[in-house]
Design a protein around this motif. Structure first.
Motif, PDB file in Angstrom:
ATOM      1  N   PHE A   1       0.778  -1.040   0.143  1.00 30.39           N
ATOM      2  CA  PHE A   1      -0.062  -0.027  -0.158  1.00 30.39           C
ATOM      3  C   PHE A   1       0.963   1.129   0.045  1.00 30.39           C
ATOM      4  N   ASP A   2       0.231   2.507  -0.238  1.00 25.61           N
ATOM      5  CA  ASP A   2       1.055   3.471  -0.161  1.00 25.61           C
ATOM      6  C   ASP A   2       1.746   3.908   1.045  1.00 25.61           C
ATOM      7  N   VAL A   3       3.152   4.168   1.213  1.00 19.32           N
ATOM      8  CA  VAL A   3       3.939   4.124   2.395  1.00 19.32           C
ATOM      9  C   VAL A   3       3.869   5.687   2.679  1.00 19.32           C
ATOM     10  N   THR A   4       3.757   6.177   3.953  1.00 18.85           N
ATOM     11  CA  THR A   4       3.877   7.614   4.330  1.00 18.85           C
ATOM     12  C   THR A   4       5.172   8.093   3.908  1.00 18.85           C
ATOM     13  N   CYS A   5       5.099   9.203   3.366  1.00 16.06           N
ATOM     14  CA  CYS A   5       6.475   9.819   2.853  1.00 16.06           C
ATOM     15  C   CYS A   5       6.474  11.287   3.670  1.00 16.06           C
ATOM     16  N   LEU A   6       7.531  11.447   4.720  1.00 17.82           N
ATOM     17  CA  LEU A   6       7.544  12.570   5.307  1.00 17.82           C
ATOM     18  C   LEU A   6       8.765  13.469   4.694  1.00 17.82           C
ATOM     19  N   THR A   7       8.573  14.764   4.841  1.00 16.06           N
ATOM     20  CA  THR A   7       9.653  15.733   4.362  1.00 16.06           C
ATOM     21  C   THR A   7      10.582  15.978   5.305  1.00 16.06           C
ATOM     22  N   ALA A   8      11.816  16.033   4.836  1.00 15.85           N
ATOM     23  CA  ALA A   8      13.006  16.223   5.724  1.00 15.85           C
ATOM     24  C   ALA A   8      13.939  17.284   5.140  1.00 15.85           C
ATOM     25  N   TYR A   9      13.939  18.467   6.140  1.00 13.04           N
ATOM     26  CA  TYR A   9      14.734  19.554   5.665  1.00 13.04           C
ATOM     27  C   TYR A   9      16.020  19.590   6.189  1.00 13.04           C
ATOM     28  N   ILE A  10      16.986  19.835   5.117  1.00 17.22           N
ATOM     29  CA  ILE A  10      18.434  19.676   5.692  1.00 17.22           C
ATOM     30  C   ILE A  10      18.710  21.313   5.935  1.00 17.22           C
ATOM     31  N   VAL A  11      19.128  21.529   7.297  1.00 19.92           N
ATOM     32  CA  VAL A  11      19.483  22.945   7.622  1.00 19.92           C
ATOM     33  C   VAL A  11      20.618  23.148   8.037  1.00 19.92           C
ATOM     34  N   ALA A  12      21.563  22.004   7.552  1.00 19.92           N
ATOM     35  CA  ALA A  12      22.982  22.273   8.211  1.00 19.92           C
ATOM     36  C   ALA A  12      23.796  21.613   6.687  1.00 19.92           C
ATOM     37  N   PRO A  13      25.024  22.215   6.705  1.00 16.87           N
ATOM     38  CA  PRO A  13      25.634  22.133   5.329  1.00 16.87           C
ATOM     39  C   PRO A  13      26.455  20.519   5.616  1.00 16.87           C
ATOM     40  N   LEU A  14      25.805  19.358   5.055  1.00 15.93           N
ATOM     41  CA  LEU A  14      26.137  18.307   5.025  1.00 15.93           C
ATOM     42  C   LEU A  14      26.972  17.950   3.654  1.00 15.93           C
ATOM     43  N   ASN A  15      28.079  17.187   3.916  1.00 14.93           N
ATOM     44  CA  ASN A  15      29.001  16.981   2.681  1.00 14.93           C
ATOM     45  C   ASN A  15      28.260  15.613   2.240  1.00 14.93           C
ATOM     46  N   ASP A  16      28.645  15.218   1.053  1.00 13.11           N
ATOM     47  CA  ASP A  16      28.057  14.075   0.371  1.00 13.11           C
ATOM     48  C   ASP A  16      28.337  12.693   1.284  1.00 13.11           C
ATOM     49  N   ASN A  17      29.290  12.543   2.006  1.00 13.86           N
ATOM     50  CA  ASN A  17      29.680  11.480   2.906  1.00 13.86           C
ATOM     51  C   ASN A  17      28.724  11.512   4.043  1.00 13.86           C
ATOM     52  N   ASN A  18      28.487  12.700   4.449  1.00 17.53           N
ATOM     53  CA  ASN A  18      27.543  12.838   5.692  1.00 17.53           C
ATOM     54  C   ASN A  18      26.053  12.606   5.354  1.00 17.53           C
ATOM     55  N   LEU A  19      25.709  13.077   4.096  1.00 14.05           N
ATOM     56  CA  LEU A  19      24.215  12.819   3.704  1.00 14.05           C
ATOM     57  C   LEU A  19      24.152  11.308   3.348  1.00 14.05           C
ATOM     58  N   ALA A  20      25.191  10.613   2.634  1.00 20.94           N
ATOM     59  CA  ALA A  20      25.003   9.179   2.461  1.00 20.94           C
ATOM     60  C   ALA A  20      24.859   8.465   3.599  1.00 20.94           C
ATOM     61  N   LYS A  21      25.649   8.685   4.795  1.00 23.72           N
ATOM     62  CA  LYS A  21      25.358   8.008   6.146  1.00 23.72           C
ATOM     63  C   LYS A  21      24.095   8.290   6.701  1.00 23.72           C
ATOM     64  N   VAL A  22      23.407   9.450   6.617  1.00 20.38           N
ATOM     65  CA  VAL A  22      22.139   9.626   7.139  1.00 20.38           C
ATOM     66  C   VAL A  22      21.155   8.756   6.319  1.00 20.38           C
ATOM     67  N   LYS A  23      21.241   8.618   4.790  1.00 19.27           N
ATOM     68  CA  LYS A  23      20.331   7.995   4.118  1.00 19.27           C
ATOM     69  C   LYS A  23      20.389   6.386   4.542  1.00 19.27           C
ATOM     70  N   THR A  24      21.790   6.057   4.710  1.00 18.30           N
ATOM     71  CA  THR A  24      21.907   4.604   4.950  1.00 18.30           C
ATOM     72  C   THR A  24      21.537   4.004   6.423  1.00 18.30           C
ATOM     73  N   GLU A  25      21.632   4.956   7.563  1.00 22.37           N
ATOM     74  CA  GLU A  25      21.008   4.930   8.569  1.00 22.37           C
ATOM     75  C   GLU A  25      19.355   4.606   8.592  1.00 22.37           C
ATOM     76  N   PHE A  26      18.871   5.574   7.773  1.00 21.04           N
ATOM     77  CA  PHE A  26      17.620   5.606   7.784  1.00 21.04           C
ATOM     78  C   PHE A  26      17.030   4.373   6.873  1.00 21.04           C
ATOM     79  N   GLU A  27      17.648   3.919   6.069  1.00 20.79           N
ATOM     80  CA  GLU A  27      17.111   2.640   5.207  1.00 20.79           C
ATOM     81  C   GLU A  27      17.201   1.567   6.089  1.00 20.79           C
ATOM     82  N   LEU A  28      18.213   1.351   6.929  1.00 19.45           N
ATOM     83  CA  LEU A  28      18.460   0.284   7.865  1.00 19.45           C
ATOM     84  C   LEU A  28      17.291   0.190   8.691  1.00 19.45           C
ATOM     85  N   GLY A  29      16.880   1.184   9.470  1.00 24.51           N
ATOM     86  CA  GLY A  29      15.430   1.078  10.423  1.00 24.51           C
ATOM     87  C   GLY A  29      14.386   0.986   9.679  1.00 24.51           C
TER      88      GLY A  29
END
Length: 569
Positions: free
Chosen positions: A310-338
């Motif tokens: 079924f349709d999965v809820t999608c929340l908006t996530a605002y980035i308000v800090a200067p994250l480099n590519d590695n940091n952003l990739a880390k955030v996404k990997t952690e979210f995908e895990l859980g």
């Protein structure tokens, strides 16, 4: 299945069945092709076949008949239609034999003959138009893999497309749907061969045209799905099922081919689009209904049926800090895990830059602005804590009167929010949705002082009670429908006693079936299978004796990479 309407059953019967009876070179070509096809489908290709001499004899007779102009029974001059018909047959024959360069040579010869044809009359020749369509369809597919144009342009020689009075903003019928989709071949040909290949600059004409084509494909899919939904349950749907399935498969191939992540048709950089298991199963089920209506073996990769999510809820996530590519990739990997994103997404995030006025402002300000814009759902804020504490802010809502009266919040202007481990965000959201726990309890566990004030300090990061998110992935249940032969049953008393209420028998998927489907087989209750409503409005039914079992996903299965929502960073 045909490449296009030009190659449907009626065309093959008209182009080859009749001529094979009264045109000698076509007859010899058909006999040679039939022998090669039989050998291709039934014989060991590594061993010489007794059919080889038969094949070569008829192949040579067909070529000889063309060369000497003895195509018909009365030895009349072989005409262009006969030559082109043989070119198609020769190309197919050589493809089955693995001689692809020879197959391409025959297609190239056919396109050049059509392009150089000087008709004695300007009246349309339907035979030539139909053959031009087949050469165009095959040539477009083959030519995509060539760095240069190798086939003559067939479009001027094809029958005009069905004309409509005016644009409708939708697909009016399946013919128009097919025509629009088939034009994409010509667009790709133009981009690949006629434009300068400048992929390093997004504003180059080449990249602009790729982007336009991707958008056209998305629009086509939306309009096609709407039309199919309207047709479901009608006689027209049943009558055109093969065409509909064909268009579904063509669309999916285009989607994979035009994946955003990599330029199309670059042999050194293949497209990275994914066809997930559910999509693949649904398409193969459609093919199964067409090809094997009474067969016992189903065309399927998963083997068992898993209902589309079924349709999965999608929340908006605002980035308000200067994250480099590695940091952003880390955030996404952690979210995908859980979130179990690869096989059963619990929640999705659309990571984006915030409106300009959000920068440097409080969560209270952001919540108020979201409400003003009519976006009252929770949202996520990704700031420095994403790197420092592997956590993000889950911003819920303003405190209500009850929270103020009970001393839980200072005022109704206070924003209720929680700093939660990124990998725990999805499960936290699900717990709130099913009322398994509430944010107030999580704030207490995080040792936040009461009453809540805006921009309060949170001593502890919320972490779902220290749950191991990798182990949590192994605890994701899924209901599967298995047909007879795909599951096993037991009445062993020692196993039955582990279940309450105690059933008469238990069932589980066969181990090899579970492995193929990316599942972990385990004994469970058995329910009778019921018809399932599909997203396109149709209904999926199952053979007698099919059952529903609750199994678990195997996180170690080679699931495809998760695709983040469109527009997400």
């Amino acid at each position: 299945m045909e490449i296009s309407e030009s190659l449907n059953k009626n065309f093959w019967q008209k182009a080859f069945q009749g001529p094979s009876q009264n045109v000698s070179c076509v007859r010899h070509a058909v006999m040679a092709l039939g022998a090669v096809h039989w050998q291709f489908t039934t014989c060991d290709h590594d061993k010489p076949s007794s059919l080889e001499a038969f094949t070569l004899s008829h192949y040579n007779d067909a070529i000889s008949g063309l060369i000497h102009g003895r195509g018909t029974a009365n030895d009349a001059q072989t005409d262009l239609v006969t030559i082109l018909t043989c070119c198609v047959l020769f190309a197919i024959l050589e493809s089955l034999r693995g001689n692809f360069s020879e197959a391409i040579r025959h297609i190239k010869s056919g396109t050049e003959l059509i392009a150089n044809h000087k008709p004695s009359t300007y009246l349309p020749n339907h035979d030539i138009e139909e053959l031009a369509a087949i050469f165009h369809a095959i040539g477009s597919q083959v030519g995509l893999f060539s760095p240069n144009r190798i086939f003559a342009n067939m479009t001027p020689f094809m029958a005009p497309k069905k004309k409509y009075n005016k644009p409708a903003g939708k697909l009016r019928d399946l013919v128009e749907a097919e025509d629009v989709l088939n034009t994409f071949d010509d667009v790709v040909t133009h981009i690949s061969w006629d434009l300068e290949q400048d992929r390093d600059h997004n504003n180059s004409e080449c990249e602009k045209q790729w982007a336009i084509l991707r958008q056209r494909l998305r629009v086509w899919d939306i309009q096609f799905q709407a039309m199919v939904k309207y047709l479901v349950g009608t006689a027209e749907y049943t009558r055109n099922l093969e065409r509909i399935v064909n268009l579904k498969i063509q669309y999916k191939l285009w989607e994979l081919l035009l994946a955003e992540e990599s330029p199309a048709f670059d042999c050194d950089n293949q497209p990275t689009g994914n066809l997930d298991a559910v999509e693949c199963s649904l398409l193969l089920d459609d093919l199964d209904r067409l090809w094997t209506p009474s067969a016992t073996t189903k065309l399927t990769i998963i083997m068992v049926f898993i209902s589309p999510p079924f349709d999965v809820t999608c929340l908006t996530a605002y980035i308000v800090a200067p994250l480099n590519d590695n940091n952003l990739a880390k955030v996404k990997t952690e979210f995908e895990l859980g979130a179990c994103s690869r096989f059963q997404p619990l929640l999705e995030l659309k990571i984006t830059k915030p409106p300009a006025d959000y920068i440097g402002k409080s969560h209270q300000y952001m919540r108020a602005k979201e409400n003003e814009a009519g976006r009252k759902s929770p949202f996520v804020v990704i700031d420095e804590d994403a790197v420092k504490r592997s956590a993000v802010w889950y911003v819920d809502a303003f405190a209500d009167d009850e929270m103020v009266e009970e001393g839980q919040a200072e005022s109704t202007q206070v924003v209720v929010k929680l700093l939660v481990k990124t990998e725990c965000l999805a499960l936290t959201y699900i717990n709130y949705e099913i009322a398994n726990i509430d944010i107030d309890e999580d704030l207490d566990n995080a040792e936040v002082e009461r009453p809540l004030k805006n921009d309060f300090f949170q001593p502890l990061v919320s972490d779902c009670g220290g749950m191991d998110m990798r182990e949590q992935q192994r605890d994701q249940d899924v209901e599967v429908t298995a047909e007879p032969g795909e599951f096993e049953e037991t009445r062993e008393k020692a196993l039955l006693e582990n279940f309450s209420p105690q059933p008469d028998k238990l069932g589980k998927l066969k181990d090899e079936v579970a492995r193929a489907a990316g599942l972990l087989a385990a004994w469970t209750f058995i329910d009778e299978a019921q018809p399932v409503d599909m997203p396109d409005g149709s209904q999926k039914t199952f053979p007698a004796g099919s059952v529903v079992l609750q199994q678990k996903y195997d996180p170690d299965f080679p699931w495809p990479e998760y695709k983040w929502p469109e527009g997400s960073l």
